[in-house]
Design a protein around this motif. Structure first.
Motif, PDB file in Angstrom:
ATOM      1  N   LYS A  81       0.870  -1.073   0.475  1.00 48.94           N
ATOM      2  CA  LYS A  81       0.135  -0.097  -0.277  1.00 48.94           C
ATOM      3  C   LYS A  81       0.422   1.676  -0.143  1.00 48.94           C
ATOM      4  CE  LYS A  81      -4.169  -1.457   2.029  1.00 48.94           C
ATOM      5  NZ  LYS A  81      -5.476  -1.922   3.321  1.00 48.94           N
ATOM      6  N   SER A  82       1.988   1.544   1.058  1.00 47.85           N
ATOM      7  CA  SER A  82       3.089   2.205   0.609  1.00 47.85           C
ATOM      8  C   SER A  82       3.441   2.726  -0.600  1.00 47.85           C
ATOM      9  CB  SER A  82       3.735   1.967   1.634  1.00 47.85           C
ATOM     10  OG  SER A  82       4.447   2.945   1.966  1.00 47.85           O
ATOM     11  N   LEU A  83       4.032   1.797  -1.233  1.00 44.10           N
ATOM     12  CA  LEU A  83       4.340   1.797  -2.186  1.00 44.10           C
ATOM     13  C   LEU A  83       3.862   2.335  -3.269  1.00 44.10           C
ATOM     14  CD1 LEU A  83       6.545  -1.004  -2.846  1.00 44.10           C
ATOM     15  CD2 LEU A  83       7.620   1.304  -1.974  1.00 44.10           C
ATOM     16  N   ILE A  84       2.321   1.592  -3.028  1.00 42.23           N
ATOM     17  CA  ILE A  84       1.508   2.371  -4.288  1.00 42.23           C
ATOM     18  C   ILE A  84       0.984   3.816  -4.150  1.00 42.23           C
ATOM     19  CG2 ILE A  84      -0.869   2.108  -5.167  1.00 42.23           C
ATOM     20  CD1 ILE A  84      -0.479  -0.794  -4.604  1.00 42.23           C
ATOM     21  N   ASN A  85       0.961   3.892  -3.126  1.00 43.32           N
ATOM     22  CA  ASN A  85       0.523   5.395  -2.468  1.00 43.32           C
ATOM     23  C   ASN A  85       1.825   6.533  -2.680  1.00 43.32           C
ATOM     24  OD1 ASN A  85      -1.843   5.541  -1.559  1.00 43.32           O
ATOM     25  ND2 ASN A  85      -1.502   4.891   0.239  1.00 43.32           N
ATOM     26  N   GLU A  86       2.560   5.785  -2.714  1.00 43.73           N
ATOM     27  CA  GLU A  86       3.753   7.020  -3.781  1.00 43.73           C
ATOM     28  C   GLU A  86       4.114   7.412  -4.859  1.00 43.73           C
ATOM     29  OE1 GLU A  86       8.192   5.070  -2.259  1.00 43.73           O
ATOM     30  OE2 GLU A  86       7.759   4.633  -0.483  1.00 43.73           O
ATOM     31  N   SER A  87       3.966   6.276  -5.772  1.00 45.62           N
ATOM     32  CA  SER A  87       3.251   6.054  -6.691  1.00 45.62           C
ATOM     33  C   SER A  87       2.412   7.097  -7.258  1.00 45.62           C
ATOM     34  CB  SER A  87       3.389   4.453  -7.782  1.00 45.62           C
ATOM     35  OG  SER A  87       2.828   5.160  -8.833  1.00 45.62           O
ATOM     36  N   VAL A  88       1.359   6.683  -6.692  1.00 47.38           N
ATOM     37  CA  VAL A  88      -0.165   8.037  -6.808  1.00 47.38           C
ATOM     38  C   VAL A  88       0.276   8.858  -6.649  1.00 47.38           C
ATOM     39  CG1 VAL A  88      -2.290   8.601  -5.681  1.00 47.38           C
ATOM     40  CG2 VAL A  88      -1.928   5.773  -6.425  1.00 47.38           C
ATOM     41  N   GLU A  89       1.143   9.620  -5.484  1.00 44.27           N
ATOM     42  CA  GLU A  89       1.750  10.932  -5.010  1.00 44.27           C
ATOM     43  C   GLU A  89       2.332  11.708  -5.623  1.00 44.27           C
ATOM     44  OE1 GLU A  89       0.279  13.328  -2.810  1.00 44.27           O
ATOM     45  OE2 GLU A  89      -1.147  10.601  -2.356  1.00 44.27           O
ATOM     46  N   ALA A  90       3.380  10.372  -6.749  1.00 44.55           N
ATOM     47  CA  ALA A  90       4.452  10.903  -7.868  1.00 44.55           C
ATOM     48  C   ALA A  90       3.297  11.636  -8.914  1.00 44.55           C
ATOM     49  CB  ALA A  90       5.226  10.567  -7.640  1.00 44.55           C
ATOM     50  N   LYS A  91       2.409  10.947  -9.197  1.00 50.85           N
ATOM     51  CA  LYS A  91       1.864  10.841 -10.570  1.00 50.85           C
ATOM     52  C   LYS A  91       0.721  12.369 -10.275  1.00 50.85           C
ATOM     53  CE  LYS A  91       2.666   6.870 -12.397  1.00 50.85           C
ATOM     54  NZ  LYS A  91       2.577   5.266 -11.881  1.00 50.85           N
ATOM     55  N   LYS A  92       0.589  12.721  -8.794  1.00 53.43           N
ATOM     56  CA  LYS A  92      -0.575  13.415  -9.102  1.00 53.43           C
ATOM     57  C   LYS A  92       0.293  14.537  -9.377  1.00 53.43           C
ATOM     58  CE  LYS A  92      -3.904  12.286  -5.485  1.00 53.43           C
ATOM     59  NZ  LYS A  92      -4.963  11.891  -4.473  1.00 53.43           N
ATOM     60  N   ALA A  93       1.730  14.521  -9.051  1.00 54.02           N
ATOM     61  CA  ALA A  93       2.239  16.015  -8.777  1.00 54.02           C
ATOM     62  C   ALA A  93       2.129  16.657  -9.938  1.00 54.02           C
ATOM     63  CB  ALA A  93       3.556  15.578  -8.651  1.00 54.02           C
ATOM     64  N   LEU A  94       2.115  16.096 -11.467  1.00 53.35           N
ATOM     65  CA  LEU A  94       2.365  15.830 -12.578  1.00 53.35           C
ATOM     66  C   LEU A  94       1.393  16.498 -13.217  1.00 53.35           C
ATOM     67  CD1 LEU A  94       3.617  12.304 -14.336  1.00 53.35           C
ATOM     68  CD2 LEU A  94       5.299  14.096 -13.294  1.00 53.35           C
ATOM     69  N   LEU A  95      -0.048  17.076 -12.098  1.00 55.43           N
ATOM     70  CA  LEU A  95      -0.714  17.479 -12.949  1.00 55.43           C
ATOM     71  C   LEU A  95      -1.052  19.112 -12.450  1.00 55.43           C
ATOM     72  CD1 LEU A  95      -3.222  15.125 -11.172  1.00 55.43           C
ATOM     73  CD2 LEU A  95      -3.451  16.058 -13.408  1.00 55.43           C
TER      74      LEU A  95
END
Length: 191
Positions: free
Chosen positions: A6-20
Motif C-alpha cells: 500500500k505504501s509503495l502504491i501510495n508513493e506512486s500515486v502521489e508522484a503521479k498526482k504531482a504531474l497535474l
C-alpha cells in the motif's frame, strides 16, 4: 507485507498526482510540440538510457515506429540501447562513456530530437551523447529525477520527475511518454 505494498502504491500515486501541476503539464506539452515539429520537418528521434531507462528508450521508440493506439504511418525513431554490438564495440574501443555518443554522431542530423533518459541525470554515456547531439544541432529533451543532476543544465527541455526515488521517477517517465505518444498520434495523424 500488505502495508508495504500500500505504501509503495501510495508513493506512486502521489508522484503521479504531482504531474497535474502547471509546470509538468507545460513541460509535457512543450516536449510533444518539439517532437511534432521535428516530425513535421521530416526529422527523427533518437532515444537513449541505461538499465531500466534503456528499456524505456526501447519502449518509446517502439511506440513511435509501430503504433501507440492508432494504426498509422511509422514515425522514424531509433533507440540507441538496442544494438548491443555497437554498444560493446564503442565500449571496447573508446570506453563505455562513448557508447551512445558514437551512435549520435552516426545517425543524428541537425533538427532531429535526442531524448536522453537518466534518472540520476548524471550517466556519463548519456551526458556525452548530449554533448555530441548539441554539436550537431539536435534538440535535447531530458528525463531525470527531481534533482536533475548535470542534465538539468544542458538539456533544451527537461522533465524532472517529482521524486528522487528511481522507481517512482521511472513510473512518471513512462506515464509522460505514453501521454506524449497519445498527443503525437492525435496531432500528426488527424482523421
Amino acid at each position: 507485507m500488505q502495508e508495504t505494498i500500500k505504501s509503495l502504491i501510495n508513493e506512486s500515486v502521489e508522484a503521479k498526482k504531482a504531474l497535474l501541476s502547471d509546470q509538468y503539464l507545460k513541460t509535457i506539452e512543450k516536449i510533444s510540440n518539439t517532437i511534432i515539429e521535428a516530425y513535421g520537418n521530416g526529422k527523427k528521434t533518437l532515444i537513449a538510457g541505461n538499465g531500466g531507462s534503456a528499456s524505456d528508450a526501447l519502449h518509446f521508440a517502439a511506440e513511435l515506429v509501430v503504433r501507440f493506439e492508432k494504426n498509422r504511418a511509422a514515425l522514424p525513431s531509433i533507440a540507441l540501447s538496442e544494438n548491443i554490438s555497437t554498444i560493446t564495440a564503442a565500449g571496447n574501443d573508446f570506453g563505455y562513456e562513448q557508447s551512445f555518443s558514437r551512435q549520435v554522431e552516426a545517425f543524428a542530423q541537425k533538427g532531429d530530437v535526442f531524448v536522453a533518459i537518466s534518472t540520476s541525470g548524471n550517466s556519463p554515456n548519456v551526458l556525452k551523447a548530449i554533448e555530441a547531439a548539441k554539436k550537431i544541432g539536435v534538440t535535447v529533451i531530458g528525463f531525470t529525477n527531481s534533482d536533475g543532476g548535470k542534465m538539468k543544465d544542458i538539456c533544451d527541455i527537461i522533465f524532472r520527475a517529482p521524486s528522487k526515488t528511481t522507481a517512482r521517477a521511472q513510473e512518471c517517465h513512462i506515464l509522460a511518454i505514453h501521454i506524449i505518444c497519445k498527443i503525437l498520434e492525435a496531432q500528426l495523424f488527424k482523421d
